[in-house]
Design an enzyme around this catalytic site. Structure first.
Site, mmCIF file in Angstrom:
data_model
loop_
_atom_site.group_PDB
_atom_site.id
_atom_site.type_symbol
_atom_site.label_atom_id
_atom_site.label_comp_id
_atom_site.label_asym_id
_atom_site.label_seq_id
_atom_site.Cartn_x
_atom_site.Cartn_y
_atom_site.Cartn_z
ATOM 1 N N HIS A 90 -16.556 -12.190 -1.726
ATOM 2 C CA HIS A 90 -15.112 -12.266 -1.502
ATOM 3 C C HIS A 90 -14.812 -13.475 -0.624
ATOM 4 O O HIS A 90 -15.459 -13.669 0.399
ATOM 5 C CB HIS A 90 -14.603 -10.994 -0.825
ATOM 6 C CG HIS A 90 -13.111 -10.947 -0.725
ATOM 7 N ND1 HIS A 90 -12.322 -10.434 -1.729
ATOM 8 C CD2 HIS A 90 -12.275 -11.398 0.224
ATOM 9 C CE1 HIS A 90 -11.054 -10.549 -1.382
ATOM 10 N NE2 HIS A 90 -10.996 -11.131 -0.200
ATOM 11 N N TYR A 98 -2.856 -9.554 4.607
ATOM 12 C CA TYR A 98 -2.327 -9.399 5.952
ATOM 13 C C TYR A 98 -0.811 -9.528 5.861
ATOM 14 O O TYR A 98 -0.291 -10.598 5.523
ATOM 15 C CB TYR A 98 -2.866 -10.473 6.890
ATOM 16 C CG TYR A 98 -4.354 -10.418 7.125
ATOM 17 C CD1 TYR A 98 -4.937 -9.403 7.879
ATOM 18 C CD2 TYR A 98 -5.201 -11.405 6.595
ATOM 19 C CE1 TYR A 98 -6.289 -9.357 8.107
ATOM 20 C CE2 TYR A 98 -6.568 -11.370 6.822
ATOM 21 C CZ TYR A 98 -7.106 -10.339 7.572
ATOM 22 O OH TYR A 98 -8.458 -10.289 7.789
ATOM 23 N N PRO A 108 -11.101 -4.378 15.233
ATOM 24 C CA PRO A 108 -11.406 -4.618 13.822
ATOM 25 C C PRO A 108 -10.562 -5.720 13.198
ATOM 26 O O PRO A 108 -10.636 -5.930 11.985
ATOM 27 C CB PRO A 108 -11.101 -3.264 13.169
ATOM 28 C CG PRO A 108 -10.045 -2.674 14.035
ATOM 29 C CD PRO A 108 -10.369 -3.112 15.435
ATOM 30 N N LYS A 130 -15.684 -8.152 12.765
ATOM 31 C CA LYS A 130 -16.871 -8.718 13.409
ATOM 32 C C LYS A 130 -17.882 -7.674 13.873
ATOM 33 O O LYS A 130 -19.027 -8.016 14.156
ATOM 34 C CB LYS A 130 -16.450 -9.541 14.642
ATOM 35 C CG LYS A 130 -15.522 -10.714 14.351
ATOM 36 C CD LYS A 130 -16.178 -11.761 13.513
ATOM 37 C CE LYS A 130 -15.283 -12.993 13.364
ATOM 38 N NZ LYS A 130 -15.812 -13.919 12.353
ATOM 39 N N TYR A 142 -13.569 -17.141 10.837
ATOM 40 C CA TYR A 142 -13.275 -15.901 10.135
ATOM 41 C C TYR A 142 -14.531 -15.296 9.529
ATOM 42 O O TYR A 142 -14.752 -14.092 9.584
ATOM 43 C CB TYR A 142 -12.248 -16.192 9.037
ATOM 44 C CG TYR A 142 -11.686 -14.988 8.322
ATOM 45 C CD1 TYR A 142 -10.999 -13.992 9.008
ATOM 46 C CD2 TYR A 142 -11.783 -14.880 6.932
ATOM 47 C CE1 TYR A 142 -10.462 -12.900 8.348
ATOM 48 C CE2 TYR A 142 -11.235 -13.798 6.257
ATOM 49 C CZ TYR A 142 -10.589 -12.812 6.967
ATOM 50 O OH TYR A 142 -10.039 -11.733 6.299
#
Length: 403
Positions: free
Chosen positions: A83, A212, A304, A308, A400
């Protein structure tokens, strides 16, 4: 160091006793066992619970490479999928970042954490590793002892103890390792003032991207897990029980915040699991306290917001495995102190990016109007830069995906 032999080790001793059978504890156990270090894992839950508890599912490229390096990536290669895209939805429209083409050109592998845990557990047991389920570690009374003892409650509820040369605390922020830290231990803690309602929906993903959504009602997030299950997050009023909202209200809020009228519908389905997550961060420093070493959530809790946690746990477990092997096999007295310093470097970098994501995704809670307007203006500016600046996009992609 005690080498593996044909005769079994005494039941209640090990060179390294590992508390917790999550990603950190099980990867550490696999690596130590392969290196000939006598170790045992103590886990308070049942095996069935360990293999089914739902957690994060986005594995960083460095995590995948670590698992590949040690021959532990067979499951994720069969069932995981790559992804590399995220989508932001705001009042100003939506835009996508194909982060797999940016920065270091790394991408995530989507693989539910319970599947990773099952893989690690299977490898460990197939190799002859020792693990004791339904054995709750209660305390490490004297972590500075050269032969520390772990007091436990066994599967029958009886008190018992284990003796070790080192104890690896991989049992989370509320586990025995954290409770056994000596007075004066430095713990850096921050409550971000934001809560999420975490949801697992029995519905296929509605986006081919991580979504998001920034909305006046609060943040909403969409993360694929499997072809038939999707993880959603909804910003939620602090202190509200997870079962307060009906499924109809949950889907209404998701549709509203994800702006489905403008960008297409979500696939609805039964909510299989829900939990409230209060976004907090904390770090214990250092990670070594005599014979007690910390890894995973016992070492640092991270929100979250940037996926990570599991990736840090894998990184720390590999570093700790090298340090314990160097100590026990080669007498390297500085290896465990170097582990703490190395792991904390990665932890603080991950915390920094996680905080950046929190500030990007959420309105500043409890701020007066003027300060709230200031924060909202900064958020819009960050998003505009992320939409248009290749330099900013490369920075985002590197942080990221990386740990």
């Amino acid at each position: 160091m005690t080498q593996r032999q044909n005769t079994p080790a005494p039941r209640n001793t090990a060179d390294v006793v590992i508390l917790g059978a999550g990603p950190a504890g099980l990867l550490l156990a696999n690596l130590l066992h392969r290196n000939g270090v006598d170790c045992a894992v103590l886990e308070r839950a049942t095996r069935a619970h360990v293999q089914t508890r739902a957690r994060a599912g986005f594995l960083a490229a460095t995590t995948v490479r670590t698992l590949e390096r040690h021959g532990l990536a067979d499951g994720l290669h069969r069932r995981g999928h790559r992804h590399g895209t995220c989508e932001f939805r705001t009042d100003d429209g939506r835009f996508r970042l194909d982060y797999a083409t940016l920065g270091r050109r790394d991408q995530h592998t989507v693989y539910p954490q319970q599947d990773l845990v099952t893989d690690l557990l299977t490898h460990y047991l197939d190799a002859g590793g020792r693990i004791h389920f339904e054995t709750e570690a209660l305390a490490v009374p004297d972590p500075h002892s050269t032969r520390p003892t772990v007091t436990v409650r066994d599967a029958d509820g009886r008190p018992d103890h284990w003796q070790a040369r080192y104890v690896a605390g991989c049992d989370g922020r509320h586990g025995a390792a954290r409770r056994s830290l000596p007075p004066g231990t430095v713990r850096h803690h921050r409550d971000h003032g934001v809560s999420w309602l975490g949801l697992l929906a029995q519905a296929p993903p509605s986006l081919d991207a991580v979504g998001y959504a920034l909305h006046p009602h609060g943040f909403a997030g969409h993360m694929a897990r499997t072809p038939h299950v999707t993880r959603y997050y909804l910003q939620y009023e602090r202190g509200t029980p997870a079962d307060t909202w009906t499924e109809d209200r949950i889907w209404h809020e998701l549709d509203t915040r994800m702006r489905t009228d403008d960008h297409g519908p979500l696939h609805h389905g039964p909510i299989a699991h829900r939990t409230v997550v209060d976004l907090e961060s904390d770090v214990v420093q250092p990670l070594r306290h005599g014979s007690l070493l910390l890894a995973g959530d016992a070492a640092s809790l991270i929100s979250p917001s940037a996926a990570k946690g599991a990736n840090l746990a894998v990184l720390e477990a590999e570093l700790l495995a090298h340090a314990l092997t160097d100590t026990l096999a080669h007498g390297d007295r500085g290896a465990l102190d170097r582990y703490s310093a190395q792991a904390l470097t990665h932890i603080w970098r991950a915390q920094d990016f996680s905080l950046w994501m929190i500030r990007l995704l959420h309105a500043e809670p409890g701020q007066p109007h003027g300060e709230s307007f200031f924060h909202e203006s900064l958020r819009r500016s960050r998003l505009a830069s992320l939409r248009t600046s290749r330099t900013h996009q490369d920075w985002f992609a590197e942080n990221y995906v990386g740990v």
